[in-house]
Design an enzyme around this catalytic site. Structure first.
Site, PDB file in Angstrom:
ATOM      1  CE1 TYR A   1      17.966  10.157 -31.152  1.00 45.88           C
ATOM      2  CE2 TYR A   1      18.003   8.027 -32.266  1.00 45.88           C
ATOM      3  CZ  TYR A   1      17.388   8.916 -31.414  1.00 45.88           C
ATOM      4  OH  TYR A   1      16.210   8.581 -30.805  1.00 45.88           O
TER       5      TYR A   1
ATOM      6  CB  SER B   1      16.510   4.924 -29.599  1.00 45.44           C
ATOM      7  OG  SER B   1      16.254   4.691 -30.979  1.00 45.44           O
TER       8      SER B   1
END
Length: 674
Positions: free
Chosen positions: A564, A551
């Site tokens: 996250y 990501s």
């Protein structure tokens, strides 16, 4: 006429007892209209080259002018030049389109019967390969079926069968030595009835008069292992075997532990019979002249088996090269490869190999046919296949070589086997679809097993994709998924660590359970998958790819996202660490850094979208557009765009790249790698 032929072909081809996959052909003769004169013309419709009776459609038929086909007898140059007759078929075709005529066209056209079937049934080939096949044919069928000595398929064989039909008006068919059966009839129904009668009569005779144990006594220690132990050993050996079978060219594999395979390998005569090889031309074109047989009992350890298989493989390659040299001449095609297509492991089963999953599976099916043939021949007589020289003439036949050369160029990921986690939705699903389109066999792994299987079914048959349940946080589940992959396709080449989830919370609201969950799925899950996959890749010695879907948050984090973003940073560094460690095994490890993938995303659908929309103060349905507007390109990122990056990293153009992170975020300057 055509509808009857298609229906008969499909019925016969649907039953394995009648013929093997893509084996045999059927024909019908009738009257059509000459488009030039408008007059009637006698035609023959026959299954074309490369088709399969069970799935035959009208498009798979060759249509020929019967008068012109039979007139070719006047220019037949003799058996030494009979291959030239195949090119002549082009000059007797009726109309445009249709399939290319096969080598068996003469068998159908020259026989004076309205309907003809040529099939490869196990029971018929058992008689055809028995040492006293001519005597057995007379004993079993009387004058109704006539023996034809072995002859390679072609024009002369058609002439031989036509002569038998003329000289034996009461006969309904033939046993073709070393090959199969041919039957005929005035009507389609009669032809099919005669074909089935020959097949069933041969089978009944074997059952009634054959020796009950044609493969000999049980070999102590060679009996089938218990189910779980057998499958575990097969999964452990599969990567080793695929590596050996891919020495010349990477192969896809198939495994079966069918009862007839295990029974054959448990009996004393299996080494002798396996060494004799297969006989029917359709068999050894796919299985090679003989298999590689492990000469250790089922009780041998995986390590012992692996060492011995490597030794046997070296000897197999030397033997195959010698076989080629014995029979090749100046006009022979180059040797296609010396690796085995079939490997037999006592107590475990059979591994078969090919350029794709279907080819590998069909090769295994053909060797199962061969086992049934050997059983029938040994039950009544002695198995005596055609000699080695004739096998070589079939395997390296110029016509077969031409057929191979006509195959389309392979797709970029052909022979590659991919496993994608989190594959039931979003990026994982799009990635699995893209890899399959590029030629890979794909294992879709997801904690929702039903959804994974549904997604796999959308891609294609089990020859292309399978779905498996896999909780990536569970070591046993990861091991089971790897075993399912290697047993389905032979091994692994490309792993995509995509499984993930996110809980968008500020620091003070993030619980230790939130932290553990996200790290378990993404950091630990990626580690477990990569570790298990690396064991397979290293055992194969074929290199490979591991791709992490990371990501942009692994580089630059947004607010209220600590768990996250931290686990994504963990994944990002796993890429670097594993690239450094696995490079010596030619395993490349790279990452993809997406951002703002909203549409189709399983993460966003699970509540993450609503949470992030709240953080940014926009409606959830506008979140994708919001993310797009903050990028340099002002474009929304979709799952398909991430899949494109995975293919770019693994499709062959970047084969010297490892340790790289590719951003797929439409341009987020703050996440530029430095």
């Amino acid at each position: 006429m055509v509808d009857e032929l298609i229906a008969r072909s499909n019925r016969l081809g649907a039953e394995p007892k009648n013929t093997n996959y893509a084996g045999g052909n059927a024909s019908a003769k009738g009257t059509g209209t000459d488009p030039v004169t408008g007059g009637a013309v006698d035609l023959m419709w026959v299954k074309g080259s490369g088709g399969d009776l069970g799935t035959l459609t009208a498009r798979g038929l060759a249509v020929l002018r019967l008068d012109r086909l039979r007139a070719l007898s006047d220019v037949y140059p003799g058996v030494e030049r009979e291959d030239e007759m195949v090119a002549a078929f082009d000059h007797v075709l009726h109309g445009k389109g249709g399939a290319a005529p096969s080598i068996d066209t003469a068998m159908h056209g020259l026989v004076e019967a309205e309907h003809v079937d040529h099939l490869h049934p196990d029971s018929g080939i058992a008689i055809a390969t028995a040492a006293d096949g001519p005597e057995l044919t007379r004993e079993i069928f009387g004058d109704a079926v006539v023996w034809v000595p072995w002859r390679r398929p072609g024009w002369q064989l058609g002439e031989d069968i036509a002569a038998i039909k003329r000289e034996h008006p009461d006969a309904v068919g033939t046993i073709l030595g070393g090959h199969g059966v041919t039957a005929w009839g005035t009507t389609s129904e009669e032809c099919e009835r005669n074909s089935r009668w020959i097949i069933d009569t041969a089978a009944a005779h074997i059952d009634a008069h054959g020796e009950p144990e044609p493969f000999g006594a049980v070999l102590p220690g060679y009996e089938a292992l218990p189910d779980d132990e057998r499958r575990a050993k097969a999964a452990a050996l599969a990567p080793v075997l695929r590596g050996l079978a891919s020495t010349d060219k990477r192969q896809v594999g198939h495994f079966t532990d069918a009862p007839e395979v295990l029974e054959f390998l448990a009996r004393a005569e299996h080494p002798r019979l396996a060494e004799l090889g297969t006989s029917c031309p359709d068999h050894f074109l796919r299985t090679k002249v003989k298999p590689l047989v492990l000469d250790l009992p089922a009780t041998a350890t995986v390590e012992e088996c692996s060492r011995r298989l490597a030794e046997l493989h070296e000897q197999y390659r030397a033997d195959y090269a010698a076989y080629y040299r014995r029979h090749a001449d100046a006009d022979s095609p180059a040797m296609r490869g010396a690796d085995p297509a079939i490997v037999l492991v006592p107590g475990v089963g059979m591994f078969s190999y090919g350029s794709d999953k279907q080819t590998a599976r069909v090769a295994g099916e053909f060797y199962r046919n061969a086992i049934n043939v050997m059983r029938g021949a040994e039950a009544l007589s002695t198995y005596a296949p055609i000699d080695e020289r004739e096998k070589f003439r079939i395997e390296y036949w110029a016509l077969e070589e031409a057929k191979l050369q006509r195959r389309p160029a392979p797709a970029p990921l052909a022979t590659r086997i991919a496993l994608v986690t989190g594959a039931a939705s979003g990026i994982g699903r799009a990635t699995a679809q893209r890899l399959a389109r590029e030629g890979a066999c794909v294992v879709l792994a997801d904690r929702d097993g039903d959804a994974a299987r549904d997604a796999a079914a959308e891609i294609g048959s089990s020859d292309t994709a399978i779905g498996v349940r896999c909780d990536v946080t569970d070591e046993d589940a990861v091991s089971a998924a790897m075993s399912a992959a290697v047993l389905a396709f032979g091994g692994l080449d490309l792993i995509v660590n995509n499984a993930g989830l996110s809980l968008s919370k500020p620091l003070l609201e993030t619980t230790s359970a939130d932290w553990d969950l996200q790290h378990d799925v993404m950091a630990k899950g990626s580690f477990l998958i990569s570790r298990a996959a690396a064991q397979v890749l290293i055992a194969q010695e074929l290199g490979g790819d591991i791709v992490y879907i990371v990501s942009k948050n692994g580089v630059f984090a947004g607010p209220n996202n600590i768990a996250y973003s931290a686990t994504k940073a963990d994944q990002a560094h796993q890429v670097r660490l594993l690239a450094a460690e696995l490079g010596e095994h030619a395993i490349r490890v790279n990452g993809v850094n997406p951002d703002g993938v909203v549409r189709g995303s399983g993460i966003f659908a699970g509540g993450w979208g609503a949470q992030r929309a709240k953080v940014y103060g926009v409606p959830e349905e506008e979140l994708g557009a919001f993310y797009a507007q903050r990028t340099l390109l002002k474009r929304e990122v979709l799952p398909e765009h991430v899949a494109n990056a995975v293919f770019a990293l693994t499709g062959g153009e970047l084969d010297h790249t490892t340790g790289l992170h590719v951003p797929v975020d439409a341009g987020v300057a703050a996440a530029f790698l430095r």
